[in-house]
Design a protein around this motif. Structure first.
Motif, short mmCIF file in Angstrom:
data_model
loop_
_atom_site.label_atom_id
_atom_site.label_comp_id
_atom_site.label_asym_id
_atom_site.label_seq_id
_atom_site.Cartn_x
_atom_site.Cartn_y
_atom_site.Cartn_z
N SER B 95 -83.72 22.40 33.26
CA SER B 95 -82.39 21.82 33.48
C SER B 95 -82.29 20.50 32.72
N THR B 96 -81.10 20.19 32.27
CA THR B 96 -80.87 18.87 31.70
C THR B 96 -80.86 17.84 32.81
N SER B 97 -80.93 16.58 32.44
CA SER B 97 -81.14 15.52 33.43
C SER B 97 -80.02 15.48 34.47
N GLY B 98 -78.82 15.81 34.05
CA GLY B 98 -77.72 15.79 35.00
C GLY B 98 -77.59 17.04 35.81
N GLY B 99 -78.35 18.05 35.44
CA GLY B 99 -78.33 19.30 36.17
C GLY B 99 -77.21 20.23 35.83
N SER B 100 -76.35 19.84 34.89
CA SER B 100 -75.19 20.68 34.59
C SER B 100 -75.47 21.68 33.48
N ASN B 101 -76.63 21.61 32.89
CA ASN B 101 -76.90 22.42 31.72
C ASN B 101 -78.39 22.69 31.66
N TYR B 102 -78.76 23.49 30.68
CA TYR B 102 -80.17 23.79 30.47
C TYR B 102 -80.50 23.50 29.01
N LYS B 103 -81.77 23.27 28.73
CA LYS B 103 -82.19 23.10 27.36
C LYS B 103 -83.51 23.81 27.15
N LEU B 104 -83.72 24.23 25.90
CA LEU B 104 -84.97 24.88 25.52
C LEU B 104 -85.89 23.89 24.82
N THR B 105 -87.15 23.96 25.18
CA THR B 105 -88.20 23.24 24.46
C THR B 105 -89.04 24.28 23.75
N PHE B 106 -89.19 24.12 22.43
CA PHE B 106 -89.87 25.12 21.63
C PHE B 106 -91.32 24.73 21.34
N GLY B 107 -92.16 25.74 21.20
CA GLY B 107 -93.47 25.54 20.62
C GLY B 107 -93.33 25.36 19.12
N LYS B 108 -94.45 25.09 18.44
CA LYS B 108 -94.41 24.78 17.02
C LYS B 108 -94.27 26.02 16.13
#
Lengths: 115, 116
Positions: B95-108
């Protein structure tokens, strides 16, 4: 099949110049993102956008960056004064669903080269 | 803590062989784990994804194995084909910090080459 479209596909600019990268997300999508990929490296999160405001931004997304959804279809990334290290492929992405399983659709990217 | 570590960086497999790519994470806030496939000049495209309450998911020749206690997950490509040659990214959703959205963290990313 609906897709995320990005323009330009490649832009070359001089250091210090302003650049605007444009994206047209899939029409019924509500959540929008910019990611960047420096050549040969991982895809890095820049910013997420929902309900006409930034949901979250990364450390990369400093004051030189801004995003805007000027109308109902376009989503833009502006770099105010480009630096050499801004050279990268910039990907726009969008998703429809609010839940965590909603697929993120990526555009083909805009390659930015800063000289 | 936001990192997703991916290995190997590159992989060469013979046609018909099994390709295995591994990822590890530390952030327990990650709660959805997709794999993306990227061909040269294209954006990443979702290949397969898994929720952390499932230990394995299979779609055709592609299987994700997930070990929640070890915080590791892997992609197996069975009967690898030259057309599978691409860069593969594991990712983790939070979740994003505000909780209203999501984000992806990618590997290399892993550059897979399947030789004919």
């Amino acid at each position: 099949e609906p897709e995320v479209t990005q323009t330009p596909s490649h832009q070359v600019t001089q250091m210090g110049q302003e650049v605007i990268l444009r994206c047209v997300p899939i029409s019924n999508h509500l959540y929008f993102y910019w990611y960047r990929q420096i050549l040969g490296q991982k895809v890095e999160f820049l910013v997420s956008f929902y309900n006409n405001e930034i949901s979250e931004k990364s450390e990369i997304f400093d004051d030189q960056f801004s995003v805007e959804r000027p109308d109902g279809s376009n989503f833009t990334l502006k770099i105010r004064s480009t630096k050499l290290e801004d050279s990268a492929m910039y990907f726009c992405a969008s998703r429809r669903l609010a839940g965590r399983t909603g697929e993120l659709f990526f555009g083909e990217g805009s390659r930015l080269t800063v000289l | 803590q936001q990192q997703v570590k991916q290995s190997p960086q590159s992989l060469i497999v013979q046609k018909g062989g099994i390709s295995i790519i591994n990822c590890a994470y530390e952030n327990t806030a990650f709660d959805y784990f997709p794999w993306y496939q990227q061909f040269p000049g294209k954006g990443p495209a979702l290949l397969i994804a898994i929720r952390p309450d499932v230990s394995e998911k299979k779609e055709g020749r592609f299987t994700i194995s997930f070990n929640k206690s070890a915080k590791q997950f892997s992609l197996h490509i069975m009967d690898s084909q030259p057309g599978d040659s691409a860069t593969y990214f594991c990712a983790a959703l939070s979740s994003t910090s505000g909780g209203s959205n999501y984000k992806l963290t990618f590997g290399k990313g892993t550059l897979l080459t399947v030789n004919p």
